[in-house]
Every structure is written in structure tokens, then in C-alpha cells.
Write an enzyme that holds these catalytic residues in place. Structure first.
Site, PDB file in Angstrom:
ATOM      1  N   HIS A   1      21.601   6.389  38.638  1.00 39.10           N
ATOM      2  CA  HIS A   1      22.734   5.508  38.358  1.00 39.10           C
ATOM      3  C   HIS A   1      22.251   4.065  38.205  1.00 39.10           C
ATOM      4  CE1 HIS A   1      27.073   4.693  38.340  1.00 39.10           C
ATOM      5  NE2 HIS A   1      26.765   3.568  38.972  1.00 39.10           N
TER       6      HIS A   1
ATOM      7  N   GLU B   1      22.479  12.304  34.996  1.00 41.59           N
ATOM      8  CA  GLU B   1      23.498  12.087  36.031  1.00 41.59           C
ATOM      9  C   GLU B   1      24.574  13.178  35.987  1.00 41.59           C
ATOM     10  OE1 GLU B   1      24.829   7.764  37.563  1.00 41.59           O
ATOM     11  OE2 GLU B   1      25.132   8.138  35.449  1.00 41.59           O
TER      12      GLU B   1
ATOM     13  N   ASN C   1     -10.167  19.690  37.224  1.00 38.53           N
ATOM     14  CA  ASN C   1     -11.344  20.535  37.390  1.00 38.53           C
ATOM     15  C   ASN C   1     -11.155  21.510  38.551  1.00 38.53           C
ATOM     16  OD1 ASN C   1     -14.068  20.597  36.035  1.00 38.53           O
ATOM     17  ND2 ASN C   1     -14.697  20.623  38.174  1.00 38.53           N
TER      18      ASN C   1
END
Length: 687
Positions: free
Chosen positions: A49, A71, A420
Site C-alpha cells: 500500500h 494488493e 555452484n
């Protein structure tokens, strides 16, 4: 908003956007573990918001629209009308990545308009407005049976939490007078005042409708609070244009009892605040639902004790401090040469003051490694889904501090290491189970201070590095002969993965196989004046240790002479200095060596490496600088050891930046320039 006005606030907007995006990333990761955790959902809703409001104010409509759609989806989950799914979480993460892409584009001088979010916005809104599954839960039945008309299963859960915490849950019906012209502003004032007294978990109509004034003259607020009913009623009645307040006490398992009869609000004794003009009302913050868990309400507001400073200004300040250090060293040398003893006290005081300033500026540039570590949970989450692996990330020492420049530079190498470990190290759950390991692998990243530097450790409990496979791969690539491979120890074989272009990947993927992983990490660490070490055991896991200097600007160094030239070596790399007698130097496999406390120490003549002439070879004793590179110790024979000194690292410029073995230059106390050596680059694994 004009371009001039926007540019004034753009920097602050981008900083706040970065903060909110990072916070949302953390919250979404927490939500993915428990997709019905209302505390987390409400935290996400609040952050989204805020981001939406900022984007709208700055005129970035695509960013605002996407955040609004996120939202909507979260609001549906919060109300219990549409529970979140794995697909929803993927979409929310994708939305977050897009928001970051927009912010990066804006930071680079562009805007958000070239990023098409239409499809993503529509998908989120469609999911938000789908009907909830038909199956009813026990909480639904509980809500229905209790007479809570209109409250969802999730609302009933909130009421239960409030009751369990010893707090009351109330429905507050507020009616505004028919003459009220600023209904949205009054609704905001009501919501804001009640939020100071408890935790709001719902408004009817929703806050978005209250913001847009899409309601007549009355609305409901649901609140969990320990405050008495009389206090709630009085707080709302004090707000102008409120004509009526009704409060219902909500309890599960019984019919809600109306605790307050509808009565016209009494005329307030104090004078009313003057009515806002339309301009003032427009400027007022929109009413925002800011619910928190009833038992965790915290109304304390702390004033900010920090200020944002552009990193460029700190760099400039550090440069000025560096010039001060150089000037101090020159003055000290001149006074020493002139033997002006009357300046001793003054110089001593100047040294203390400049030292304190230097320490303070260095601390100002220090930031926690969490700035880098915070993005790793999301990275692990995405890699787990891509590789179909189950890995737990353990972070330690996130408060450990490093110079901001080092933090910025170490991020990408750390990502290389993590990829990795995930791709080559940690096995799939089935393989781990067959090996008697827990199905969930563990990747640990820890930071801690050691001496005058910081060590970052990356370790996993995966398959480790198989030295036999490395030998075969090295022979196949022509990096190693079979004779050399047969006499090479397992530890030496494992170090071959650090060679440029070496890769154990069977095929090239988005994650690995291009031969730029471990070598790139080692190169970057050494370029930062650090050290890199790798320890691995087959089927037990791999540990990587990265030792970094606290700062790159002003460092303590060892000054040496090679021939007629003076050089500097960072003390981070120096293990010790020794004097070696000529008769103690032996030749092994064609290389000069000596014994250091019973261990063989390989020697190199630094003048030969640098191509410096006039190095005295016929001496009875040679000064040697012992340097630790990874787990190896190497001795460099020099002409003279001058001593320790603080030096200010200066760049050699664009044309000289790529010279092997040289990391920069510094200005000495006598005004001469000394080159700073990167001794780690003088050593390479020999095949």
C-alpha cells in the site's frame, strides 16, 4: 507533478522503493512457508500500500497499477474469499521482480512505461475475484453458527486470537452527519484514531472504497483491543461530523450483543477543528488498513535517528582524509629530517586527531553484510524450484560490517558460490536419502571478524569435490599430465577447480558450465585485496573461506625495496618477515626453498618477477616477506624491509589498471610514488 518537482524527490522515492521491495521479498518468503499467516499478509499489504501510494504520487502509473493488483490479490486472501496458492506466490514474486526492474529503469534515467504489466495485472485481479472453493472449514461453520453475519473464516480466526489474548473484538458502526462534505477525510480520521487504540482487521466497505469516498454516510470498523468500550466510543465521537456510534461486542459461540444503544453523539465540549478545504483533504493521507496481530499491537513511534547520505559524498570525504594522511606523513618526515624536536607534541596531537577522523570516516562507510546477505533467501528459493532440490539456508553474522565498496563488489562473487553449491554440491533429495543424509540439504553463509579483516564462509553438506574426477577432467582439458596427476595430492587436485576456464559441468546451463565460476570469484576477491581458500571432502561438503579487508581506502602496509624502487604490500597478505641465510637456501625441483619451522617454504626473487635490476644476489643474508595465499605460504626475497606504514590507495587510471600484480599506487612521506603489489597474483597453481 512537474519534472523539477519530481527530480527533487526522485532520489528519496527510489531509496524508499528499494527498502519496500526488499521488505516485501522477505515477507513473501515468510508467507510462502505459511500461506494463511494473517500477520505476514497484513505486513505485506501495508508495504504494498505504501509503495502504491508513492508510485502514484510520483506519476509512475505502471508501478502503481501492478502494486494495486498485488494488493487486490492479498486483500482477497486476507478476507478469506480466495486463499493463496503456489501459483499465486510465483506470480507475486514475479510482480516483485518487475517492480525492481521498474525501479532500476527509473534510476537509470528511464521510467516504468516501457514495461508492459497488463497481462500480469489482469491475472492477479482475476485470481483475486474468483469464487472461493466450495468446501467449508470448521472456522466457517464456527463463524456462521456464532451469528457473526458477514464475517469470513479468517475474520473468525482473528476474533478467536483476540479472545485468546484477553482482548475484546468489536464491530464499530460509524455514521457521519448528512452535512459532511469530506467523507473520505473523516473516515481516515476515524480509522487512524481507532488504530491507536487497537488492531484493525477489517472495514466495510473496504479501505479502497473509503479512500475513493465510495460509501454513503456510514461504515463499519472491526477492531481487536484491550481498551474499554467507553473509550472507543468517546474517541470516535470527538471527531467532527460523526453523528452516531454503535459498538457490538463480538464473541465466538454466542450471538453478538449490542453493547451500546444508538444515540446521537453529544456536542463536544472543546471547539471543533476547522473544516478542511478540498485542497487540504486531497493532501491528507488516504485511509489505509494497517492491521496487526491483536496480541502484537505496538503503538510506540520512534523518531528517526539516521540520515541518508549519498555514497559519493562519503567517497569524497574519504579522499580528503586520505590527502590528510599523506600530508601528515610528509610533515612528520620533514620534521624528522630537520630534527625539530619542538614540533613533537604538536605532531603527536595532529596524528591523534587525523587518526580519529580517519576512524570515524571509515566507520561511516561501514555497512552490515546483511545488505548483501538479504537477497540470498530469495535466490535459494528460486534455485530450489529450478533444480528441484530442498535446501535450507542458514545465515550467521549478518551484523558484521564491511566497507560499502567491498559490500557492493562482493555480491556477484557470492552469487557464483551459491549457484555452484546448489548446482554441483547439494544433491537431489533422493540421492541424499540413498547416501544416508537428510533429504533437506544445508547451505550456510557466515560472516565474522578475524583480526583486521572479515571472513565470509560459504559451506554446504553436499557431495564435495571428487579429486579423481577433477584429475580426469584436467587431463582431458590438457591442463595436467597423467604423470603429474598421479603424484598430486587430493587437496592439490581440488584446487584445480580454481583454474581459469575449468568447469566440472557436463553441459552448459543457465547456472553453470561456462567455466567462469570459481575462478571469477577468486579473481574478484584477490582484486579486493582479499584471500580465497577452498576446502572440500568427498560426500561431506565444501567450505569456501573469503577473507576481506575492512576498507579499501586507507590500509596498513609493509614497505619494501626491490632494487632502487619502493613497493607496498598490504599487511592483510603478509604472514611474517624473516631473514634467510644464503647457506639455508636449497634448490628443490629447480626452485629455491628453505625450511621455516620444519616446513618447506618456496622462495621467489621478487626482482625477477618485477623485472627490476640491481638486486644484490651475493649476500650472506636475504630479507624475505612470507605471504599466505590460500593455504599456501610463499617467500619473496626482497632487497630491503623498510617497515609498516598507513598508505592511501590511489588508482593508476584507466590505461594502467590492468597491469598484472599491481593494484594501485600511493604517495609516500617523501613525496615519491610507490606501487602497491598484488602478491597473490604472483602465485598460480602449476600443472
Amino acid at each position: 507533478m512537474s519534472d523539477m518537482d519530481m527530480s527533487q524527490y526522485l532520489s528519496a522515492f527510489l531509496d524508499e522503493t528499494d527498502d519496500n521491495v526488499h521488505r516485501l521479498d522477505d515477507l513473501l518468503l515468510a508467507l510462502e512457508k505459511d500461506m494463511v499467516d494473517m500477520d505476514v499478509i497484513n505486513e505485506i499489504f501495508r508495504a504494498a500500500h505504501t509503495l502504491k501510494g508513492m508510485a502514484g504520487t510520483m506519476g509512475f502509473t505502471n508501478m502503481m497499477g501492478l502494486t494495486h493488483a498485488m494488493e487486490d490479490r492479498l486483500d482477497a486472501a486476507r478476507k478469506g474469499t480466495r486463499p493463496l496458492t503456489d501459483e499465486d506466490m510465483n506470480m507475486l514474486f514475479q510482480g516483485l521482480d518487475t517492480l525492481q526492474e521498474m525501479a532500476d529503469s527509473i534510476r537509470g534515467g528511464g521510467n516504468d512505461s516501457h514495461i508492459d504489466v497488463t497481462e500480469m495485472v489482469q491475472t492477479l485481479r482475476n485470481e483475486a475475484h474468483k469464487e472461493a472453493p466450495a468446501a467449508s472449514s470448521s472456522a466457517d461453520n464456527s463463524a456462521a453458527n456464532s451469528g457473526l453475519g458477514g464475517l469470513s473464516a479468517q475474520d473468525a480466526e482473528w476474533v478467536k486470537k483476540a479472545n485468546d489474548a484477553g482482548e475484546g473484538a468489536y464491530k464499530i458502526h460509524v455514521k457521519l452527519s448528512d452535512q459532511c462534505l469530506l467523507r473520505a477525510a473523516r473516515a481516515y480520521m476515524v480509522v487512524n484514531r481507532l488504530e491507536e487504540l487497537g488492531a484493525l482487521f477489517k472495514t466495510e466497505p473496504p479501505t479502497e472504497a473509503l479512500e475513493k469516498e465510495e460509501f454513503d454516510h456510514d461504515f463499519d470498523v472491526y477492531i481487536a483491543t484491550a481498551a474499554p468500550v467507553e473509550e472507543l466510543k468517546a474517541a470516535v465521537e470527538k471527531i467532527s461530523d460523526v453523528s452516531q456510534v454503535d459498538i457490538e461486542d463480538i464473541k465466538l459461540g454466542e450471538i453478538p450483543a449490542q453493547t451500546q444503544a444508538a444515540q446521537p453523539a453529544a456536542e463536544p465540549v472543546q471547539a471543533e477543528a476547522p473544516a478542511e478545504t478540498p485542497v487540504q483533504a486531497a493532501a491528507a493521507p488516504a485511509p489505509a488498513e494497517r492491521p496487526a496481530a491483536p496480541a502484537k499491537k505496538d503503538t510506540a513511534k520512534k523518531s528517526s535517528q539516521t540520515v541518508r547520505v549519498d555514497i559519493g559524498r562519503l567517497d569524497k570525504l574519504m579522499n580528503l582524509v586520505g590527502e590528510l594522511v599523506i600530508s601528515r606523513a610528509r610533515i612528520e618526515r620533514l620534521v624528522q629530517e630537520a630534527r625539530l624536536r619542538q614540533f613533537d607534541d604538536t605532531l603527536s596531537q595532529l596524528g591523534r586527531i587525523s587518526g580519529d577522523i580517519q576512524e570515524l570516516v571509515t566507520k561511516l562507510r561501514m555497512v552490515p553484510v546483511s545488505f548483501t546477505f538479504d537477497r540470498f533467501p530469495r535466490l535459494i528459493r528460486d534455485l530450489c524450484k529450478t533444480l528441484n532440490k530442498n535446501v535450507e539456508l542458514v545465515l550467521e553474522g549478518e551484523d558484521t560490517e564491511l566497507d560499502r565498496t567491498v559490500i557492493d563488489e562482493i555480491g556477484d562473487p557470492m552469487v557464483h558460490l551459491i549457484r555452484n553449491s546448489m548446482d554441483h554440491g547439494i544433491e537431489h533429495p533422493e540421492e541424499r536419502k540413498a547416501l544416508g543424509k537428510p533429504e533437506k540439504g544445508t547451505l550456510k553463509i557466515a560472516a565474522y571478524q578475524e583480526g583486521s579483516g572479515v571472513v565470509i564462509e560459504v559451506s554446504d553438506d553436499g557431495s564435495g569435490i571428487d579429486p579423481d574426477k577433477v584429475r580426469r577432467k584436467a587431463i582431458e582439458k590438457g591442463l595436467l599430465t597423467e604423470d603429474r596427476a598421479s603424484v598430486m595430492s587430493d587437496e592439490e587436485a581440488q584446487q584445480l577447480v580454481l583454474l581459469p576456464g575449468f568447469s566440472m559441468a557436463k553441459q552448459i546451463t543457465d547456472l553453470s558450465g561456462r567455466g567462469v565460476g570459481m575462478d571469477a570469484v577468486k579473481t574478484k576477491v584477490e582484486a579486493l585485496g582479499g584471500q580465497f581458500d577452498l576446502v572440500s571432502k568427498k560426500n561431506e561438503g565444501t567450505h569456501v573461506y573469503i577473507r576481506l579487508p575492512l576498507t579499501l581506502a586507507i590500509v596498513l602496509s609493509l614497505l619494501i625495496k626491490v632494487g632502487d624502487e619502493t613497493y607496498a604490500i598490504s599487511l592483510e597478505n603478509v604472514e611474517e618477515t624473516i631473514m634467510v641465510r644464503k647457506e639455508d637456501i636449497k634448490t628443490v625441483h629447480g626452485e629455491p626453498t628453505t625450511l621455516l619451522r620444519g616446513e618447506v617454504l618456496s622462495l621467489n626473487i621478487l626482482g625477477d618477477i618485477l623485472g627490476t635490476e640491481n638486486l644484490e644476489r651475493d649476500r650472506d643474508e636475504y630479507p624475505v616477506v612470507v605471504v599466505k595465499i590460500g593455504r599456501n605460504k610463499i617467500g619473496f626475497i626482497v632487497s630491503e624491509l623498510i617497515g609498516q606504514q598507513e598508505i592511501v590507495i590511489k588508482s593508476l587510471g584507466r590505461f594502467l589498471a590492468k597491469i598484472d600484480g599491481i593494484t594501485g599506487g600511493t604517495i609516500l612521506g617523501d613525496g615519491n610514488v610507490a606501487l602497491i603489489l598484488d602478491v597473490a597474483s604472483f602465485y598460480s597453481t602449476k600443472g
